[in-house]
Structures are given as C-alpha cells and as structure tokens.
Design a protein around this motif. Structure first.
Motif, PDB file in Angstrom:
ATOM      1  N   GLY A 464       0.817  -1.366  -0.069  1.00 46.80           N
ATOM      2  CA  GLY A 464       0.579  -0.049  -0.615  1.00 46.80           C
ATOM      3  C   GLY A 464       0.343   1.666  -0.111  1.00 46.80           C
ATOM      4  N   LYS A 465       2.257   1.205   0.028  1.00 46.35           N
ATOM      5  CA  LYS A 465       3.026   2.202  -0.220  1.00 46.35           C
ATOM      6  C   LYS A 465       4.402   2.004  -1.564  1.00 46.35           C
ATOM      7  CE  LYS A 465       2.667   2.601   4.997  1.00 46.35           C
ATOM      8  NZ  LYS A 465       3.183   2.446   5.946  1.00 46.35           N
ATOM      9  N   SER A 466       4.685   2.952  -1.223  1.00 41.98           N
ATOM     10  CA  SER A 466       5.801   2.889  -2.896  1.00 41.98           C
ATOM     11  C   SER A 466       7.074   2.589  -1.767  1.00 41.98           C
ATOM     12  CB  SER A 466       5.552   4.871  -3.444  1.00 41.98           C
ATOM     13  OG  SER A 466       6.692   5.635  -2.126  1.00 41.98           O
ATOM     14  N   ILE A 467       8.155   2.555  -2.463  1.00 41.74           N
ATOM     15  CA  ILE A 467       9.220   1.940  -1.455  1.00 41.74           C
ATOM     16  C   ILE A 467       9.902   3.325  -1.470  1.00 41.74           C
ATOM     17  CG2 ILE A 467      12.034   0.959  -2.376  1.00 41.74           C
ATOM     18  CD1 ILE A 467      10.303  -0.114  -4.346  1.00 41.74           C
ATOM     19  N   MET A 468      10.026   4.337  -1.327  1.00 43.22           N
ATOM     20  CA  MET A 468      10.652   5.802  -0.901  1.00 43.22           C
ATOM     21  C   MET A 468       9.573   5.867   0.540  1.00 43.22           C
ATOM     22  SD  MET A 468      12.846   5.568  -2.564  1.00 43.22           S
ATOM     23  CE  MET A 468      14.413   6.317  -1.668  1.00 43.22           C
ATOM     24  N   THR A 469       8.340   5.612   0.610  1.00 51.23           N
ATOM     25  CA  THR A 469       7.359   6.233   1.752  1.00 51.23           C
ATOM     26  C   THR A 469       8.298   4.821   2.350  1.00 51.23           C
ATOM     27  OG1 THR A 469       6.016   7.195   0.526  1.00 51.23           O
ATOM     28  CG2 THR A 469       5.093   6.453   1.946  1.00 51.23           C
ATOM     29  N   TYR A 470       7.744   3.898   2.236  1.00 54.95           N
ATOM     30  CA  TYR A 470       8.187   2.545   2.987  1.00 54.95           C
ATOM     31  C   TYR A 470       9.183   3.310   4.108  1.00 54.95           C
ATOM     32  CZ  TYR A 470       8.674  -1.890   5.210  1.00 54.95           C
ATOM     33  OH  TYR A 470       8.973  -2.905   6.282  1.00 54.95           O
ATOM     34  N   LEU A 471      10.365   3.549   2.924  1.00 54.16           N
ATOM     35  CA  LEU A 471      11.854   3.564   3.096  1.00 54.16           C
ATOM     36  C   LEU A 471      11.568   4.320   4.258  1.00 54.16           C
ATOM     37  CD1 LEU A 471      15.237   2.762   3.664  1.00 54.16           C
ATOM     38  CD2 LEU A 471      15.300   4.319   1.530  1.00 54.16           C
ATOM     39  N   ASN A 472      11.374   5.942   3.927  1.00 62.98           N
ATOM     40  CA  ASN A 472      11.628   7.096   5.256  1.00 62.98           C
ATOM     41  C   ASN A 472      10.633   7.143   6.286  1.00 62.98           C
ATOM     42  OD1 ASN A 472      12.476   8.726   3.205  1.00 62.98           O
ATOM     43  ND2 ASN A 472      10.883   9.245   2.109  1.00 62.98           N
ATOM     44  N   GLU A 473       9.531   6.239   6.118  1.00 57.45           N
ATOM     45  CA  GLU A 473       9.051   5.433   7.206  1.00 57.45           C
ATOM     46  C   GLU A 473       9.541   5.252   8.389  1.00 57.45           C
ATOM     47  OE1 GLU A 473       4.965   4.407   6.108  1.00 57.45           O
ATOM     48  OE2 GLU A 473       4.174   6.035   5.725  1.00 57.45           O
ATOM     49  N   LEU A 474      10.404   3.526   7.644  1.00 59.21           N
ATOM     50  CA  LEU A 474      11.481   3.082   8.532  1.00 59.21           C
ATOM     51  C   LEU A 474      12.141   3.831   9.302  1.00 59.21           C
ATOM     52  CD1 LEU A 474      12.294  -0.087   9.373  1.00 59.21           C
ATOM     53  CD2 LEU A 474      13.152  -0.176   7.107  1.00 59.21           C
ATOM     54  N   PRO A 502      19.912  17.611   7.853  1.00 57.17           N
ATOM     55  CA  PRO A 502      18.875  18.221   8.359  1.00 57.17           C
ATOM     56  C   PRO A 502      17.572  18.629   8.805  1.00 57.17           C
ATOM     57  CG  PRO A 502      20.804  19.712   9.258  1.00 57.17           C
ATOM     58  CD  PRO A 502      21.375  18.716   7.832  1.00 57.17           C
ATOM     59  N   PHE A 503      17.560  19.990   7.628  1.00 55.56           N
ATOM     60  CA  PHE A 503      16.309  20.110   7.526  1.00 55.56           C
ATOM     61  C   PHE A 503      15.308  19.345   6.980  1.00 55.56           C
ATOM     62  CE2 PHE A 503      19.805  23.176   6.935  1.00 55.56           C
ATOM     63  CZ  PHE A 503      19.358  25.193   8.683  1.00 55.56           C
ATOM     64  N   TYR A 504      15.788  18.865   5.477  1.00 56.32           N
ATOM     65  CA  TYR A 504      15.258  17.465   5.137  1.00 56.32           C
ATOM     66  C   TYR A 504      14.647  16.777   6.365  1.00 56.32           C
ATOM     67  CZ  TYR A 504      14.005  13.207   2.247  1.00 56.32           C
ATOM     68  OH  TYR A 504      13.834  12.400   1.564  1.00 56.32           O
ATOM     69  N   PHE A 505      15.544  16.173   7.192  1.00 56.93           N
ATOM     70  CA  PHE A 505      15.584  15.015   8.851  1.00 56.93           C
ATOM     71  C   PHE A 505      13.987  15.123   9.268  1.00 56.93           C
ATOM     72  CE2 PHE A 505      15.639  14.286  12.911  1.00 56.93           C
ATOM     73  CZ  PHE A 505      15.685  12.719  12.962  1.00 56.93           C
ATOM     74  N   ASN A 506      14.530  16.944   9.517  1.00 53.70           N
ATOM     75  CA  ASN A 506      13.594  17.696  10.542  1.00 53.70           C
ATOM     76  C   ASN A 506      11.856  17.620   9.867  1.00 53.70           C
ATOM     77  OD1 ASN A 506      14.389  18.927  13.121  1.00 53.70           O
ATOM     78  ND2 ASN A 506      15.674  18.954  11.427  1.00 53.70           N
ATOM     79  N   ARG A 507      11.518  18.203   9.010  1.00 55.22           N
ATOM     80  CA  ARG A 507      11.004  18.430   7.890  1.00 55.22           C
ATOM     81  C   ARG A 507       9.673  16.683   7.935  1.00 55.22           C
ATOM     82  NH1 ARG A 507      13.493  21.214   4.223  1.00 55.22           N
ATOM     83  NH2 ARG A 507      13.055  19.274   2.792  1.00 55.22           N
ATOM     84  N   LEU A 508      10.404  15.704   7.772  1.00 53.71           N
ATOM     85  CA  LEU A 508      10.590  14.463   7.406  1.00 53.71           C
ATOM     86  C   LEU A 508       9.787  13.857   8.651  1.00 53.71           C
ATOM     87  CD1 LEU A 508      12.560  11.975   5.003  1.00 53.71           C
ATOM     88  CD2 LEU A 508      10.194  13.182   4.844  1.00 53.71           C
ATOM     89  N   PHE A 509      10.793  13.605   9.503  1.00 50.04           N
ATOM     90  CA  PHE A 509       9.598  14.125  11.430  1.00 50.04           C
ATOM     91  C   PHE A 509       9.017  14.349  12.132  1.00 50.04           C
ATOM     92  CE2 PHE A 509      10.005  12.799  15.556  1.00 50.04           C
ATOM     93  CZ  PHE A 509      11.094  11.993  16.098  1.00 50.04           C
ATOM     94  N   LYS A 510       8.377  15.727  11.338  1.00 48.72           N
ATOM     95  CA  LYS A 510       7.923  16.405  11.525  1.00 48.72           C
ATOM     96  C   LYS A 510       5.895  16.314  11.458  1.00 48.72           C
ATOM     97  CE  LYS A 510       5.963  20.760  13.098  1.00 48.72           C
ATOM     98  NZ  LYS A 510       6.147  22.669  13.003  1.00 48.72           N
ATOM     99  N   LYS A 511       6.711  15.222  10.004  1.00 52.44           N
ATOM    100  CA  LYS A 511       5.604  14.616   8.790  1.00 52.44           C
ATOM    101  C   LYS A 511       4.919  13.995   9.555  1.00 52.44           C
ATOM    102  CE  LYS A 511       3.777  14.228   4.023  1.00 52.44           C
ATOM    103  NZ  LYS A 511       4.086  14.154   2.763  1.00 52.44           N
TER     104      LYS A 511
END
Length: 529
Positions: A464-474, A502-511
């Motif tokens: 139900g997820k793309s590979i990159m979405t799954y990887l980022n969630e992991l 770090p800016f990209y990491f912060n965005r992903l984490f908060k999302k």
C-alpha cells in the motif's frame, strides 16, 4: 534552406552540436556528420553543404587543414569553428584561413548557437544576391528511393520478384565494395506520447552519428514503435562491430531523447539476396524483444526463438494439474507460478505467443475451478484480449498481478488469498538491513532480481506504499527509537538512519510524527499510544 555538416572526432560532441540546432521550422537542414577532416572533404564533394561546423583538434586532418583544403577547392559556403579555452592561437589561425567565426564548446547554448547560424545564413543570402555567385543545389531524393526499395525488399522472397529493379537502382542501394548493415529497433517511450515522425527523426539523427561517412543512411518506420535502420558503408573501412554499434545507438537514444531502445543487430550484407536474408533474420529475432523485464535487449539477428521446449511444457502441465486437483493454497500460489512461467519463457527464448497461451490457459483453469465462468463480473474475453495484446513481458507480468487480484477478490475469503510475495519479503528485508545507507530503487530491484518498474508496481500493491515512502517511514521509526533513548543529538540520529540533511530530516520527522525531533521525550513513542 542551407545544409549543415558537423565535423568532430568525438561522436558525443557531434550529436550534442546537432541537438543544439533547431532544425524544424528553421532555415537549416542536416547534411550529415564526419569524424575527421578527410572524411568531411569526401562528404563535401558528395553532399555540397553550405555551412560546416568543425572542431579544430582532430586526428588524420585537423580543422585548420580542413579549412585550407576547402578554400583551395573553391568552397563557397561558410565555416564555424568550435574550440576549447586553450585553443586561441589555433582559432586565430582558423579565422585567418577563412572561418566565419568561432564558439567555445563549453559555453554552447541553443539560443546563441542559432543566433550565430542565422548570421551566417544572412551572409549567404547576401552572396546569393550578388551576380556571378553560385550556391549549392539540392541533390535528388536518394533517401526516398532507398526507403521504398528497402520496404520492397523486406516483403519479398528474393530479388528476382522485384519489378523494375534496374542495375542502376541496385547499385545505388549496394554500391560496389559496400556492405549494408541492418538494425531492427523497438522503442519504448516510457509512457510519453511520441508520434512516429518525431521518433523517425530522432533515430535518423542518431544513425548518422553512429555511421558518419556512410554512402547512405535510412530509417524505415514499420509497425508501431518498430523501425528498421540501414546504412551502406565501404567494406574496407574500419568500423566497430554491429553489437558495439547497437550499444552506442541505445546509449545515445537514452541520453539525448529519453528513449529506451531494444535492438536486433545484423551482419553486413554484400548482395541483394544477402540483404533480404538478413532482413528476414532480423524480423524473426525481433519477436524476442518482447522480453524486456530483465533490462535492455540487444540480440544478434541469428538468434532463434523456440516454439517448443519439453521442460517448459512439463512445468505448464504441472501448474494446470495442481489447479485442477485443488491442491491446498493453489489459488494463493497461482500468481507466483504464472510469473515464474513468464520468466522461464524469457530464459528459454520461447516465442511470446507460447508464453501468452500458457497464461491464458492458466486463467481459464483457475476461473473454472473457482466457479467464475458464469460470473458476469469476470470478463474472460477482455482478459484474453489484454493478455494476447501485451507488448512486453513487463506488461504481461503486471497483467498477471492484476488478474490475480481480480480473480481472488471475486472468489472470496474461502480461496485463502495470497500471502505477501517472497520478492517483497526479500525487498523489505533489504530495506531493513540497509536503511542507514544511500538506498535507491535500482539497488532494491537488483537485489530481488526484478525490473524497477515491475518492483514498484507490486511493492505498492502488496504494502500500500511506494518503496521510498516505506523507506522513509522505516527511517523515522528508527530515528524515534534513537532519540527516545536520550543518548543522541538530532543531527546524530539523522545521520544514523542515513539522512545527512538536518532540514530534510526535520521536515520528514514532523510530517510523520506531528512533532519536531527535538521535542521527543525519552522512552515515549507516539506509535504505541
């Protein structure tokens, strides 16, 4: 209309220059390309170009010598020199010898290039208005004659069947001491709509770069996205092997036109009967271009496609028998067995229609076993049409996955619907092991031995997820564990999970979690709340 000849010893540069010129709707026509000053002089005598764009430093005969020979022979067109930053002394000499202007290779842009060409065209216009100045004239349409003759040869059994094939026409197609090399090409436009005319133009431009200095080159559009490329080349000239030429065509097509090209390459033919035989072999081998799932296909014309394979027949019989006897889990395993048979067909170089027939038979057997033959929701004829019309094994693999979902959804829970596929389990394990590294879809596809396109499709279907979405969630889940331990800073946790921005990491984490990573409290995980 002014004809332009491009001269450079590097094929990539010749093609790059050609792509900078806006041929369509302009005052310029492509006359060809040459890899040295000597071959350029030969083409000038044959093609009569009006404008020559040439490099300065070339083996055999450099740009300066070329200009001197052109001036001495009475060339009345204009010459544009291409140079590097450290060639100023040579540029000065080229201008003294008669070049119109020079341009630096590293700063070439289409707009500036066209401006310079239009200035040259205006200069040629002025010459045309002056009395006593003769300009070049267009040659007769040799390419059209050869195009029509190639089509006639393609559909004939032998040369004697061709009416009106005079010795003059035959010698134009096969000049004395020349061989004709053929390539049968299938183009994948990666989902982008491209009309036949634009594809033919792109392939023709590539063709002239691969075989500069040939007596003629011709591109014949056959069926949809299928083309025949041919060129006559002196037999005593040193050229690369057809297999290497095929690789160059494929690389240039991807680089400059975003085209994925599968190719059957032939041996040089030195007579009409040899040419007809080579065309026949190319067309037979081209059926195997169906098998694209493992990557680009590049085959010699003498590759044979098999219609029968005893081992494959046994695998097919075992598959259908397991379905008929209702062995436990037969429905859940149907898709995996079908996919395996498709890949076996590719490995054994079976005719695609044999593999398609196998899939259709498996569909009928499964639907009868599950009692779907009378269900209006299940359209057998539509599936038959889609399977038999599949243009590649990648498309067929996707159709099988779609068909399995349709069949098993209609069959209901009693069919013990499929568990997650082994390839996806393997992909998930790879992501779990390598999430802290720079992971690409290509890496995952290579690990599970699937094409990128097919892997992305079935991964989304299964998870139900793309590979990159799954990887980022992991990565976010792993990062939360690290931060909740209270032992790492935010930037350290980000680096530990493979994200160094770090800016990209912060965005992903908060999302993902709804809070900034700096607000994570030790031993608190919102996923458990």
């Amino acid at each position: 209309m002014y004809k332009v000849l491009i001269v450079d010893d590097e094929m990539i540069v010749r093609h790059a220059v050609k792509t900078l010129i806006r041929w369509e709707g302009s005052r310029f026509a492509y006359s060809g390309s040459a890899s040295s000053g000597a071959s350029a002089l030969k083409m000038v005598r044959e093609q009569h170009p009006d404008i020559i764009i040439t490099d300065i430093k070339m083996p055999e005969m450099d740009g300066i010598e070329l200009i001197k020979h052109l001036v001495a022979s009475g060339f009345d067109g204009e010459i544009l020199v291409l140079s590097n930053f450290n060639d100023f002394e040579l540029v000065r000499e080229a201008l003294k010898c008669g070049a119109h202007d020079y341009m630096l290779k590293l700063t070439l842009k289409s707009e500036n290039f066209m401006q310079t060409l239009n200035e040259i065209a205006s200069k040629l216009d002025e010459k045309k208005r002056q009395p006593g100045v003769a300009l070049t004239v267009e040659r007769n349409d040799q390419t059209n004659r050869i195009h029509d003759l190639l089509l006639a040869l393609r559909d004939s059994v032998d040369a004697a069947q061709l009416p009106g094939l005079s010795p003059e026409i035959a010698s134009e197609l096969l000049p004395p001491g020349h061989g004709v090399t053929l390539f049968a090409i299938q183009v994948d436009t990666a989902g982008e709509k491209r009309d036949e005319t634009s594809l033919t133009r792109a392939l023709s431009q590539l063709w002239s770069d691969v075989y500069p200095g040939s007596s003629w080159q011709c591109t014949v559009a056959e069926e949809e996205r299928r083309f025949l490329l041919a060129a006559a080349y002196p037999a005593d000239t040193q050229t690369a092997e057809p297999a290497e030429m095929a690789g160059r065509i494929a690389s240039l097509a991807a680089m400059y036109y975003s085209l994925n090209v599968d190719i059957v390459y032939g041996k040089p033919a030195f007579g009409l009967e040899e040419l007809i035989d080579e065309m026949r072999r190319c067309r037979k081998a081209r059926t195997l271009l169906f098998y694209q799932e493992a990557g680009r296909v590049c085959l010699p014309s003498d590759t044979e496609a098999a219609e029968y394979d005893p081992a494959y027949e046994r695998m097919e019989s075992e598959w259908t028998e397991d379905i008929r006897t209702g062995r436990p889990e037969f429905a859940a395993e149907w898709e995996q067995r079908a996919l395996r048979l498709i890949r076996e067909g590719a490995a054994r170089r079976l005719l695609p229609r044999v593999v398609k027939r196998t899939v259709c038979e498996g569909m009928w057997t499964l639907s009868r076993k599950l009692g779907l033959e009378q269900r209006r929701e299940f359209d057998h004829s539509l599936w038959l049409e889609r399977i038999t019309g599949a243009g590649s094994d990648t498309e067929l693999l996707m159709l099988v996955s779609e068909l399995a979902q349709d069949v098993l959804a209609l069959a209901g829970s009693d069919a013990k619907l499929r568990a997650i596929r082994p390839e996806i389990r393997k992909a998930l394990g790879y992501l779990e092991e390598h999430y802290a590294q720079a992971v690409s879809i290509r890496d995952v596809a290579s690990h599970v031995n699937l094409s990128e396109t097919y892997l992305c499709q079935i991964f989304k279907t299964e998870t139900g997820k793309s590979i990159m979405t799954y990887l980022n969630e992991l990565r976010m889940a792993k990062a939360y564990e690290l931060l909740s331990s209270g032992q790492l800073l935010v930037k350290e946790a980000a680096a530990e999970v493979g994200i160094h921005d770090p800016f990209y990491f912060n965005r992903l984490f908060k999302k993902h979690f709804g809070i900034a990573p700096k607000h994570v409290k030790p031993k608190e995980n919102p996923a458990l709340r």
